[in-house]
Design a protein around this motif. Structure first.
Motif, mmCIF file in Angstrom:
data_model
loop_
_atom_site.group_PDB
_atom_site.id
_atom_site.type_symbol
_atom_site.label_atom_id
_atom_site.label_comp_id
_atom_site.label_asym_id
_atom_site.label_seq_id
_atom_site.Cartn_x
_atom_site.Cartn_y
_atom_site.Cartn_z
ATOM 1 N N ASP A 154 -11.250 24.075 6.921
ATOM 2 C CA ASP A 154 -12.248 23.088 6.518
ATOM 3 C C ASP A 154 -12.563 23.267 5.032
ATOM 4 O O ASP A 154 -13.358 24.126 4.664
ATOM 5 N N PRO A 155 -11.944 22.467 4.146
ATOM 6 C CA PRO A 155 -12.150 22.659 2.712
ATOM 7 C C PRO A 155 -13.534 22.222 2.231
ATOM 8 O O PRO A 155 -13.956 22.602 1.134
ATOM 9 N N ILE A 156 -14.225 21.426 3.035
ATOM 10 C CA ILE A 156 -15.550 20.944 2.642
ATOM 11 C C ILE A 156 -16.652 21.814 3.238
ATOM 12 O O ILE A 156 -17.709 22.013 2.653
ATOM 13 N N GLY A 157 -16.391 22.358 4.420
ATOM 14 C CA GLY A 157 -17.330 23.294 5.025
ATOM 15 C C GLY A 157 -18.459 22.682 5.822
ATOM 16 O O GLY A 157 -19.464 23.349 6.089
ATOM 17 N N LYS A 158 -18.312 21.426 6.243
ATOM 18 C CA LYS A 158 -19.365 20.757 7.008
ATOM 19 C C LYS A 158 -18.974 20.531 8.468
ATOM 20 O O LYS A 158 -19.641 19.787 9.188
ATOM 21 N N ASN A 159 -17.877 21.149 8.900
ATOM 22 C CA ASN A 159 -17.420 21.094 10.293
ATOM 23 C C ASN A 159 -17.166 19.676 10.798
ATOM 24 O O ASN A 159 -17.423 19.354 11.959
ATOM 25 N N ARG A 160 -16.648 18.830 9.942
ATOM 26 C CA ARG A 160 -16.229 17.498 10.358
ATOM 27 C C ARG A 160 -14.718 17.497 10.558
ATOM 28 O O ARG A 160 -13.990 18.224 9.865
ATOM 29 N N ALA A 161 -14.238 16.668 11.479
ATOM 30 C CA ALA A 161 -12.790 16.547 11.680
ATOM 31 C C ALA A 161 -12.169 15.668 10.605
ATOM 32 O O ALA A 161 -11.012 15.869 10.215
ATOM 33 N N LYS A 197 -8.389 5.713 -1.846
ATOM 34 C CA LYS A 197 -9.121 6.395 -0.784
ATOM 35 C C LYS A 197 -8.489 7.755 -0.566
ATOM 36 O O LYS A 197 -7.265 7.891 -0.568
ATOM 37 N N LYS A 198 -9.326 8.754 -0.395
ATOM 38 C CA LYS A 198 -8.858 10.116 -0.132
ATOM 39 C C LYS A 198 -9.401 10.552 1.220
ATOM 40 O O LYS A 198 -10.601 10.407 1.480
ATOM 41 N N ILE A 199 -8.519 11.073 2.058
ATOM 42 C CA ILE A 199 -8.913 11.476 3.408
ATOM 43 C C ILE A 199 -8.476 12.909 3.661
ATOM 44 O O ILE A 199 -7.322 13.276 3.429
ATOM 45 N N ILE A 200 -9.407 13.730 4.121
ATOM 46 C CA ILE A 200 -9.106 15.110 4.510
ATOM 47 C C ILE A 200 -9.283 15.224 6.017
ATOM 48 O O ILE A 200 -10.333 14.861 6.558
ATOM 49 N N LEU A 201 -8.238 15.682 6.700
ATOM 50 C CA LEU A 201 -8.304 15.945 8.132
ATOM 51 C C LEU A 201 -8.406 17.451 8.336
ATOM 52 O O LEU A 201 -7.546 18.204 7.865
ATOM 53 N N ASN A 202 -9.449 17.874 9.023
ATOM 54 C CA ASN A 202 -9.703 19.285 9.254
ATOM 55 C C ASN A 202 -9.278 19.645 10.680
ATOM 56 O O ASN A 202 -10.018 19.422 11.642
ATOM 57 N N ALA A 203 -8.069 20.189 10.828
ATOM 58 C CA ALA A 203 -7.565 20.527 12.165
ATOM 59 C C ALA A 203 -8.418 21.589 12.833
ATOM 60 O O ALA A 203 -8.502 21.638 14.061
ATOM 61 N N ASN A 204 -9.080 22.399 12.038
ATOM 62 C CA ASN A 204 -9.935 23.447 12.590
ATOM 63 C C ASN A 204 -11.133 22.853 13.347
ATOM 64 O O ASN A 204 -11.679 23.487 14.244
ATOM 65 N N GLY A 205 -11.505 21.626 12.987
ATOM 66 C CA GLY A 205 -12.644 20.965 13.638
ATOM 67 C C GLY A 205 -12.221 19.848 14.557
ATOM 68 O O GLY A 205 -12.924 18.843 14.693
ATOM 69 N N PHE A 206 -11.067 19.990 15.207
ATOM 70 C CA PHE A 206 -10.518 18.903 16.021
ATOM 71 C C PHE A 206 -11.477 18.425 17.102
ATOM 72 O O PHE A 206 -11.475 17.250 17.483
ATOM 73 N N ARG A 229 0.834 -1.191 0.000
ATOM 74 C CA ARG A 229 0.000 0.000 0.000
ATOM 75 C C ARG A 229 0.876 1.252 0.000
ATOM 76 O O ARG A 229 1.901 1.292 0.670
ATOM 77 N N THR A 230 0.439 2.264 -0.737
ATOM 78 C CA THR A 230 1.168 3.530 -0.776
ATOM 79 C C THR A 230 0.320 4.624 -0.129
ATOM 80 O O THR A 230 -0.905 4.623 -0.220
ATOM 81 N N TYR A 231 1.020 5.553 0.524
ATOM 82 C CA TYR A 231 0.365 6.659 1.210
ATOM 83 C C TYR A 231 1.087 7.953 0.852
ATOM 84 O O TYR A 231 2.315 8.014 0.883
ATOM 85 N N ASP A 232 0.313 8.963 0.515
ATOM 86 C CA ASP A 232 0.854 10.305 0.337
ATOM 87 C C ASP A 232 0.204 11.186 1.388
ATOM 88 O O ASP A 232 -1.020 11.309 1.435
ATOM 89 N N ILE A 233 1.020 11.794 2.267
ATOM 90 C CA ILE A 233 0.494 12.643 3.341
ATOM 91 C C ILE A 233 0.945 14.075 3.075
ATOM 92 O O ILE A 233 2.136 14.345 2.921
ATOM 93 N N GLU A 234 -0.021 14.988 3.032
ATOM 94 C CA GLU A 234 0.251 16.383 2.715
ATOM 95 C C GLU A 234 -0.231 17.300 3.837
ATOM 96 O O GLU A 234 -1.291 17.074 4.417
ATOM 97 N N MET A 235 0.536 18.337 4.115
ATOM 98 C CA MET A 235 0.126 19.385 5.052
ATOM 99 C C MET A 235 -0.289 20.613 4.249
ATOM 100 O O MET A 235 0.461 21.094 3.393
ATOM 101 N N GLN A 236 -1.497 21.124 4.520
ATOM 102 C CA GLN A 236 -2.012 22.287 3.803
ATOM 103 C C GLN A 236 -2.381 23.386 4.792
ATOM 104 O O GLN A 236 -3.282 23.203 5.610
#
Length: 271
Positions: free
Chosen positions: A123-130, A151-160, A72-79
């Protein structure tokens, strides 16, 4: 724009994030925390990889690229800043990984499972999910997955505060505020302090912008005397060589690396 002082770097700064994640135990624990499952032994771990789909495609610099024993390959990005392009950026990153890592002549079935993970301070999606997890499923029947291995995963630190997993909540809080509240974030903080007293790391940070721009600047200068097209071609050569070296470490065939980078097979074999 002036470079941020080295002493003030936090986990959300790209350079520090990559240096921290270069520590296998930190990176492995992050994946296990995110997926709530044991991750196979990491067989490849590298940061700041420049990957080019082909000689004409837009190149991307991946923050942290990982491969585990299961393939399995993983690409982890900080935005940090919201450029309102996260979904399509993730789409491109996914596609360029697939193009780069499928050897010529192999069946599509040989494509390994891959995960593109973006850690965002907004929050790039705007639904206040972490956590936002996306997979391809049948629109007519949501119980039927496409099973394409992506699989694509977005982690929203603003909604921790919305994270169910306490360790993940602590990590996202740390990304957003710098506050240490868990054993995992304490381990990250310790690694960060070690990095900050490293003269080698300080030197890397100081010269990194110049290194990244070398190929571009060379292309501009040569373009003035050789013509824009030839100048751009020469200016991108260093990036292609860097990409080829990374792909060699990843275990790709020399033939496929030549196709992925636009280099000749002889140039790849000479590395």
């Amino acid at each position: 724009m002036a470079q941020k002082p080295f002493e003030e770097l936090t986990i959300s700064d790209d350079f520090m994030f990559c240096k921290v994640m270069e520590h296998e135990f930190i990176c492995k624990e992050f994946l296990e925390m995110l997926f709530s499952a044991k991750v196979e032994k990491i067989t490849y771990l590298s940061s700041q990889n420049t990957v080019i789909g082909n000689s004409a495609a837009k190149s991307v610099r991946l923050d942290v690229l990982i491969k585990d024993m299961a393939g399995r390959t993983y690409d982890i990005e900080m935005q940090v800043s919201n450029e309102y392009n996260i979904p399509k950026r993730m789409r491109y990153y996914q596609s360029i990984l697939d193009v780069a890592f499928l050897d010529q002549g192999y069946s599509y079935k040989a494509l390994n499972d891959s995960f593109v993970i973006f850690i965002c301070l907004f929050d790039p999606i705007g639904k206040n999910r972490a956590v936002y997890s996306f997979e391809n499923i049948c629109k007519e029947d949501a119980t039927i997955p496409l099973q394409d291995g992506t699989k694509k995963i977005i982690l929203n630190a603003n909604g921790f505060k919305e994270a169910d997993n306490k360790d993940l909540q602590g990590f996202l809080r740390y990304v957003k505020t710098g506050k240490v509240t868990t054993d995992y974030t304490r381990r990250i903080e310790k690694v960060m302090q070690t990095i900050k007293i490293s003269e080698q790391a300080r030197k890397e940070y100081r010269v990194l912008p110049a290194v990244i721009m070398d190929a571009f600047d060379e292309g501009i200068e040569q373009g003035k005397s050789l013509g824009l097209a030839e100048g751009e071609a020469r200016g991108s050569r260093q990036a292609k060589l860097e990409t080829a070296k990374n792909l060699l470490h990843f275990g790709l065939s020399r033939e496929n690396i030549a196709l992925a980078t636009g280099l000749t097979k002889a140039e790849v074999e000479a590395l």
